[in-house]
Structures are given as C-alpha cells and as structure tokens.
Design an enzyme around this catalytic site. Sequence first.
Site, PDB file in Angstrom:
ATOM      1  N   LYS A  20      43.541  38.509  46.444  1.00 24.36           N
ATOM      2  CA  LYS A  20      44.268  39.125  45.316  1.00 24.36           C
ATOM      3  C   LYS A  20      43.309  40.120  44.686  1.00 24.36           C
ATOM      4  O   LYS A  20      42.490  39.769  43.839  1.00 24.36           O
ATOM      5  CB  LYS A  20      44.666  38.032  44.316  1.00 24.36           C
ATOM      6  CG  LYS A  20      45.899  38.332  43.472  1.00 24.36           C
ATOM      7  CD  LYS A  20      45.850  39.580  42.618  1.00 24.36           C
ATOM      8  CE  LYS A  20      45.189  39.402  41.280  1.00 24.36           C
ATOM      9  NZ  LYS A  20      45.024  40.692  40.565  1.00 24.36           N
ATOM     10  N   GLU A  24      44.531  44.608  40.018  1.00 24.73           N
ATOM     11  CA  GLU A  24      45.745  45.420  39.868  1.00 24.73           C
ATOM     12  C   GLU A  24      45.410  46.908  39.711  1.00 24.73           C
ATOM     13  O   GLU A  24      46.263  47.763  39.853  1.00 24.73           O
ATOM     14  CB  GLU A  24      46.580  44.925  38.683  1.00 24.73           C
ATOM     15  CG  GLU A  24      45.882  44.875  37.332  1.00 24.73           C
ATOM     16  CD  GLU A  24      45.129  43.559  37.081  1.00 24.73           C
ATOM     17  OE1 GLU A  24      44.665  42.938  38.070  1.00 24.73           O
ATOM     18  OE2 GLU A  24      44.986  43.166  35.919  1.00 24.73           O
ATOM     19  N   GLY A  36      34.669  38.701  38.945  1.00 25.50           N
ATOM     20  CA  GLY A  36      35.283  39.329  37.779  1.00 25.50           C
ATOM     21  C   GLY A  36      34.504  38.978  36.531  1.00 25.50           C
ATOM     22  O   GLY A  36      33.318  38.625  36.593  1.00 25.50           O
ATOM     23  N   THR A  59      37.544  35.576  32.375  1.00 26.45           N
ATOM     24  CA  THR A  59      38.539  35.181  33.382  1.00 26.45           C
ATOM     25  C   THR A  59      37.967  34.080  34.270  1.00 26.45           C
ATOM     26  O   THR A  59      38.671  33.131  34.632  1.00 26.45           O
ATOM     27  CB  THR A  59      38.944  36.397  34.248  1.00 26.45           C
ATOM     28  OG1 THR A  59      39.293  37.470  33.395  1.00 26.45           O
ATOM     29  CG2 THR A  59      40.102  36.066  35.152  1.00 26.45           C
ATOM     30  N   GLY A  60      36.698  34.224  34.609  1.00 27.37           N
ATOM     31  CA  GLY A  60      36.048  33.218  35.469  1.00 27.37           C
ATOM     32  C   GLY A  60      36.141  31.825  34.861  1.00 27.37           C
ATOM     33  O   GLY A  60      36.449  30.849  35.554  1.00 27.37           O
ATOM     34  N   GLU A 109      31.465  34.843  40.870  1.00 32.15           N
ATOM     35  CA  GLU A 109      30.542  35.989  40.775  1.00 32.15           C
ATOM     36  C   GLU A 109      30.937  36.772  39.530  1.00 32.15           C
ATOM     37  O   GLU A 109      31.948  37.482  39.543  1.00 32.15           O
ATOM     38  CB  GLU A 109      30.682  36.881  42.019  1.00 32.15           C
ATOM     39  CG  GLU A 109      30.210  36.246  43.300  1.00 32.15           C
ATOM     40  CD  GLU A 109      28.705  36.123  43.383  1.00 32.15           C
ATOM     41  OE1 GLU A 109      27.997  36.948  42.783  1.00 32.15           O
ATOM     42  OE2 GLU A 109      28.234  35.182  44.037  1.00 32.15           O
ATOM     43  N   CYS A 124      28.102  45.034  38.325  1.00 26.86           N
ATOM     44  CA  CYS A 124      27.768  43.740  37.703  1.00 26.86           C
ATOM     45  C   CYS A 124      26.264  43.637  37.473  1.00 26.86           C
ATOM     46  O   CYS A 124      25.818  43.002  36.535  1.00 26.86           O
ATOM     47  CB  CYS A 124      28.258  42.609  38.586  1.00 26.86           C
ATOM     48  SG  CYS A 124      27.737  42.754  40.295  1.00 26.86           S
ATOM     49  N   GLU A 161      28.357  42.392  27.827  1.00 29.29           N
ATOM     50  CA  GLU A 161      28.448  43.284  28.987  1.00 29.29           C
ATOM     51  C   GLU A 161      29.395  44.441  28.667  1.00 29.29           C
ATOM     52  O   GLU A 161      30.522  44.228  28.235  1.00 29.29           O
ATOM     53  CB  GLU A 161      28.979  42.520  30.202  1.00 29.29           C
ATOM     54  CG  GLU A 161      28.956  43.362  31.453  1.00 29.29           C
ATOM     55  CD  GLU A 161      29.665  42.711  32.630  1.00 29.29           C
ATOM     56  OE1 GLU A 161      30.718  42.097  32.432  1.00 29.29           O
ATOM     57  OE2 GLU A 161      29.148  42.825  33.758  1.00 29.29           O
TER      58      GLU A 161
HETATM   59  P1  NAD Z   1      38.660  40.600  35.315  1.00 29.55           P
HETATM   60  O1  NAD Z   1      38.047  39.284  35.086  1.00 29.55           O
HETATM   61  O2  NAD Z   1      39.468  41.227  34.242  1.00 29.55           O
HETATM   62  O3  NAD Z   1      39.635  40.533  36.595  1.00 29.55           O
HETATM   63  C1  NAD Z   1      39.197  40.102  37.863  1.00 29.55           C
HETATM   64  C2  NAD Z   1      40.370  39.628  38.693  1.00 29.55           C
HETATM   65  O4  NAD Z   1      40.916  38.445  38.102  1.00 29.55           O
HETATM   66  C3  NAD Z   1      41.536  40.633  38.786  1.00 29.55           C
HETATM   67  O5  NAD Z   1      42.018  40.629  40.106  1.00 29.55           O
HETATM   68  C4  NAD Z   1      42.556  40.045  37.827  1.00 29.55           C
HETATM   69  O6  NAD Z   1      43.877  40.403  38.131  1.00 29.55           O
HETATM   70  C5  NAD Z   1      42.332  38.554  38.033  1.00 29.55           C
HETATM   71  N1  NAD Z   1      42.810  37.675  36.949  1.00 29.55           N
HETATM   72  C6  NAD Z   1      42.884  37.945  35.628  1.00 29.55           C
HETATM   73  N2  NAD Z   1      43.340  36.871  34.962  1.00 29.55           N
HETATM   74  C7  NAD Z   1      43.551  35.887  35.877  1.00 29.55           C
HETATM   75  C8  NAD Z   1      44.018  34.536  35.809  1.00 29.55           C
HETATM   76  N3  NAD Z   1      44.369  33.982  34.663  1.00 29.55           N
HETATM   77  N4  NAD Z   1      44.091  33.830  36.944  1.00 29.55           N
HETATM   78  C9  NAD Z   1      43.742  34.369  38.124  1.00 29.55           C
HETATM   79  N5  NAD Z   1      43.312  35.645  38.257  1.00 29.55           N
HETATM   80  C10 NAD Z   1      43.213  36.395  37.138  1.00 29.55           C
HETATM   81  O7  NAD Z   1      37.478  41.556  35.777  1.00 29.55           O
HETATM   82  P2  NAD Z   1      37.504  43.132  36.025  1.00 29.55           P
HETATM   83  O8  NAD Z   1      37.640  43.854  34.733  1.00 29.55           O
HETATM   84  O9  NAD Z   1      38.455  43.453  37.132  1.00 29.55           O
HETATM   85  O10 NAD Z   1      36.036  43.380  36.625  1.00 29.55           O
HETATM   86  C11 NAD Z   1      34.913  43.607  35.847  1.00 29.55           C
HETATM   87  C12 NAD Z   1      34.067  42.352  35.763  1.00 29.55           C
HETATM   88  O11 NAD Z   1      33.727  41.912  37.063  1.00 29.55           O
HETATM   89  C13 NAD Z   1      32.743  42.584  35.052  1.00 29.55           C
HETATM   90  O12 NAD Z   1      32.490  41.505  34.187  1.00 29.55           O
HETATM   91  C14 NAD Z   1      31.741  42.600  36.180  1.00 29.55           C
HETATM   92  O13 NAD Z   1      30.429  42.244  35.816  1.00 29.55           O
HETATM   93  C15 NAD Z   1      32.340  41.606  37.121  1.00 29.55           C
HETATM   94  N6  NAD Z   1      31.806  41.797  38.469  1.00 29.55           N
HETATM   95  C16 NAD Z   1      30.960  40.847  38.993  1.00 29.55           C
HETATM   96  C17 NAD Z   1      30.395  41.034  40.257  1.00 29.55           C
HETATM   97  C18 NAD Z   1      29.446  40.024  40.867  1.00 29.55           C
HETATM   98  O14 NAD Z   1      29.249  40.060  42.072  1.00 29.55           O
HETATM   99  N7  NAD Z   1      28.830  39.138  40.100  1.00 29.55           N
HETATM  100  C19 NAD Z   1      30.692  42.190  40.969  1.00 29.55           C
HETATM  101  C20 NAD Z   1      31.540  43.125  40.395  1.00 29.55           C
HETATM  102  C21 NAD Z   1      32.104  42.920  39.163  1.00 29.55           C
END
Ligand code: NAD
Length: 493
Positions: free
Chosen positions: A175, A178, A228, A232-233, A250, A284, A385
């Site tokens: 997934k 979006e 992400g 959300t994590g 991650e 990240c 962040e």
């Molecule tokens: P986000 O957490 O908003 O979204 C990530 C994903 O989670 C998306 O696909 C989103 O649709 C999905 N999502 C959102 N709510 C959910 C739920 N309730 N249940 C299941 N899935 C859900 O993150 P973002 O804005 O897309 O990305 C930026 C973040 O990602 C930053 O914090 C960045 O540091 C992190 N990131 C981490 C790494 C790493 O390897 N550690 C790499 C790249 C980005």
Amino acid sequence: MKDYPHWIDGAEHAPSGGQWIDTVDPFRNETWARIARGNAQDADAAVKAAKGAMTTGPWAKMSATQRGKLMLRIAELLRENVERLAEIEVRDNGKLMAEMRGQLNFAADLWHFYAGLADKIEGSVMPIEKPDILAMTFREPVGVVAAITAWNVPVNFFAQKCAPALAAGCAVVVKPSEFSSVSSLEFVRLTKEAGLPDGVLNVVTGFGHEIGAPLVEHVDVAQISFTGSDVTGARIYEAAARHMKRAAMELGGKSPNIVFADADLDAAVSGAVSGIFGASGQMCTAGSRLLVQNSAKEEFTQRLVAVTRTIRLGDPMDPETQMGPISTRPQFEKVLNYIKIAHEDGARCVAGGKIPQGPSIQGGQFVEPTIFTDVSNDMRIAREEVFGPILSIIGFEDEDEAIRLANDTNYGLAAAVWTSDIGRLIRVCRALQSGVVWGNTYRTYCLTMPVGGRKLSGIGREFGIEAVGEFLETKSVMISTARASPTASFVPR
Ligand code: NAD
C-alpha cells in the site's frame, strides 16, 4: 489523464467503491493521473490473492533457487526500465531526474542481492542431550506481508520490503502513499512480465485510514512492514499488537550531524549540505540538527551559507537543477509552518526562509534551502521532524557536550561525526544512540548494511542479510530416531 486501478492477483482491479484520487505533479501543480481509492473490500481481495499464492499457487511449490531466478529477472527488468520509471517519479513526486536514476538502479541492486540470498536461508541441526532425537530448525516464510509506505522513494521501499520478503517465500500486499502510487503500480506490472506468479505481489492504493487500516487489521496478514511517520507508526503498531502480529517500523528522525573544529571543514560543509538539502530535505535520515563546535561555528556557518546560496532550484527534469519542489501540498504547508515556529521561538534565519520566486519555479511547491542558527536543542525546530530543507545549527563546547546534545532527542535513526581525531571518531560513533552512524561522510548507503531506528525511529532493520529475518519464522522440529516405540509416560524426559 490515465487512471491507475489496483493490481490484485496479477491483473488490474477497479476500486470496489468506484472512487478515485487525483495524483498531482508538484512542479506544475496540476493533476496528471488518478489512482484507485481503495477500501476494506479491496484490501480483502488483495490479501486473499496473496494468501492463495502462498498456499495453493505455483509460488508455494517453487524451490528457493527458482524464486531467486525469478527475482533476478525482476532486477534486470527494473534496470531496463529505470529511465521510464524515473520520469514517472519526477512527475508524481517532484524528485530530481538525476537522483531517481541512481535510486532506481540501487533498487535493482537490492532485487539482485536478495535474489542471490533466496537459496541461502538455512535452518540448523541442533546439538541436544537426547540421543534418540534429531532436532532441527526450519526457517519458514512468516505469511502474508502488508507493506505500507511513505511517499518519498516508493520503488525503493518496494524493493527494501518485497525483495527480502520474496526471498523468504512470502507474498505481499503493498500500500504505497496516496501521494505517489503510480511508480509502484507501473513497477508491479514488470514483475508479471518477469514471470512472477499472480498474487505474489499486489498493490492497492488509497488513504491510510480507508485501506491501510483494514490491511493491518486483516486476520490473514501475518506481518506489517511499515515506513512512515512515528505518529502513524504508533497507531499501526497498536493495531498489530491487538492481533499479536509482527511489525517492523521504519520511522522518522531528527538526526545529529556533529562537526568538530579539527574536521576537514570543506568536506563537512559538503556533507551538511547534501545531508539536509538533498531530496529537498525529504529524507528520513536528513541531518537536520547540525552540531558545530563553538570555536569553528562562525567560520563553518559562513562557509555553509555561501554554498547554500548557490543551490539551484528548478525543473526536476533539468540536469542542472539541484533542489526540486516539496512533494505534497500538506508537506509544503508543514515546512512553511516550521519556519514560522523557528522565528517565533527565537532562532535566527541566516539563509533562505521564504518561498522562492522566479520564472523557472513559478507555481511549484518550492521552499528555499533554509538555515537557522542560535537554535537551542529544546526548541521545536530542533526536536520535531520537519522532513524538508530546514537546517538548525546548534553550538557545543567539547566531546561530552556534543554526545549529550546528539542523544538528547526522541529519535535515533542516523547520525554523523566529522573530525580528524581517529580516537574521538570511534568514541563518538560508539556513544551515539542511533541505528546508523557515519564518520566523515553523510548519506552513504550500502545494500549490505542494515538500516533502521532506535527510540521513536522504529523497530527492525532493512537492507543486508538481516532484513530477511523480518520475514521468517523459526520452527523447531524434533523427530524420534528410536528403534522401539517409547513407553507412554506423562513425565517429559
Ligand atoms: P505517513 O505516516 O503519513 O504515511 C505513511 C503511510 O501510512 C501512507 O501510505 C499512508 O497512507 C499510511 N497510513 C496512514 N494512516 C494509516 C493507518 N491508520 N493505517 C494504515 N496505514 C496508514 O508518512 P508520510 O508523510 O507518507 O512519510 C513521511 C514520513 O516517513 C516521515 O516521518 C519520514 O521520516 C518517514 N520515513 C521513514 C523512512 C525510514 O526508512 N525510516 C524512510 C522514508 C520516510
């Protein structure tokens, strides 16, 4: 304008709710395609396809060597399609063309690496104290994996998660974000061309709460692999815990980049610039907290500002462009808001800080590469962040203070240290509470080296041999080799 349906069981699958989401080119600020707006029904269809592939399909019967050969073909096809996929990513995500070429070749390298690993996953015969028992461990695929990812490097996340998962024998439902799903939908078609059986890799798209959450909750998903934000994590980790599912996280970072006065300052300037302004800071591992020894702080800041002012913003397709737009509208607004917060909290802006103007960037979601000094480690700009091109400079007196400030954060993803004193280099690398530490370099990635976070930056590791372990279960098997049947006993021996 093209519509991109889900990809389930080796075929296009229209959204069951009949709804679509616009996907926007952040350089031109215009909708250029639509992706399916998925829901729980679509999530269920994808998980069923993956479960079918793992239980009854040809994937389940394939030897590990055959799996590896298929994955090798995927690596080759990805490499042949780098230019096409890079163009899609530039359009959908605002990434620089030059950067995407490198990243997609790296993604192909990952498929190549895990293809080779598929038939090197071994169990053990264990020495035990019972002579009539043969004791072994089998390492088996964990089951169906849900891979949920962020928007910044979609095809690389696909490789980081799916290549080790497939090497382990799993099937996956991906997934993507979006905001940037198209490249994953284009890439997954290549896996069919490579001969991957239907259902092994599925891609569903849509909003997190509408299709991501049902995927996480789905009874037939055994493992969540998430990239992400920490917010959300944490939500996903809680949901996974309710079902006792395994979850690898991650997440984000607030990485310290430490410069001692005895460092090669030109090299450190270059590392600091690429560490925060590469990918417009949407990394990240961005080195967003620059800790500089007070005796060199003034000179270092001047050199850094001079280089930062030369960064060329523009069309991400133009090879001369060094920094592209911010990929998504909410992220663009978030970055601007953090500039405001930094001013309000008393930080001093010494470079950038505005929306740039000019014909080459007209209408795009650009923010100037921005540097704040007079930052203290307790300001929001130093603790939260941003995920954008904003650098905070913080001074320190000596090694102890540098380590204390570096570790005084909720995150623990990456860190770097610049010094010509080898003893100090090793001491500081050891003391930093971080998944990755760089010495006299920044943003160096090697596919054999595990990457992952501590504290709010996450749980688990990607890259390297270690990543496959995330997708394996260990089964202990004990077989009696005794000639006579043992007499029944209720007391274990
Ligand atoms: P986000 O957490 O908003 O979204 C990530 C994903 O989670 C998306 O696909 C989103 O649709 C999905 N999502 C959102 N709510 C959910 C739920 N309730 N249940 C299941 N899935 C859900 O993150 P973002 O804005 O897309 O990305 C930026 C973040 O990602 C930053 O914090 C960045 O540091 C992190 N990131 C981490 C790494 C790493 O390897 N550690 C790499 C790249 C980005």
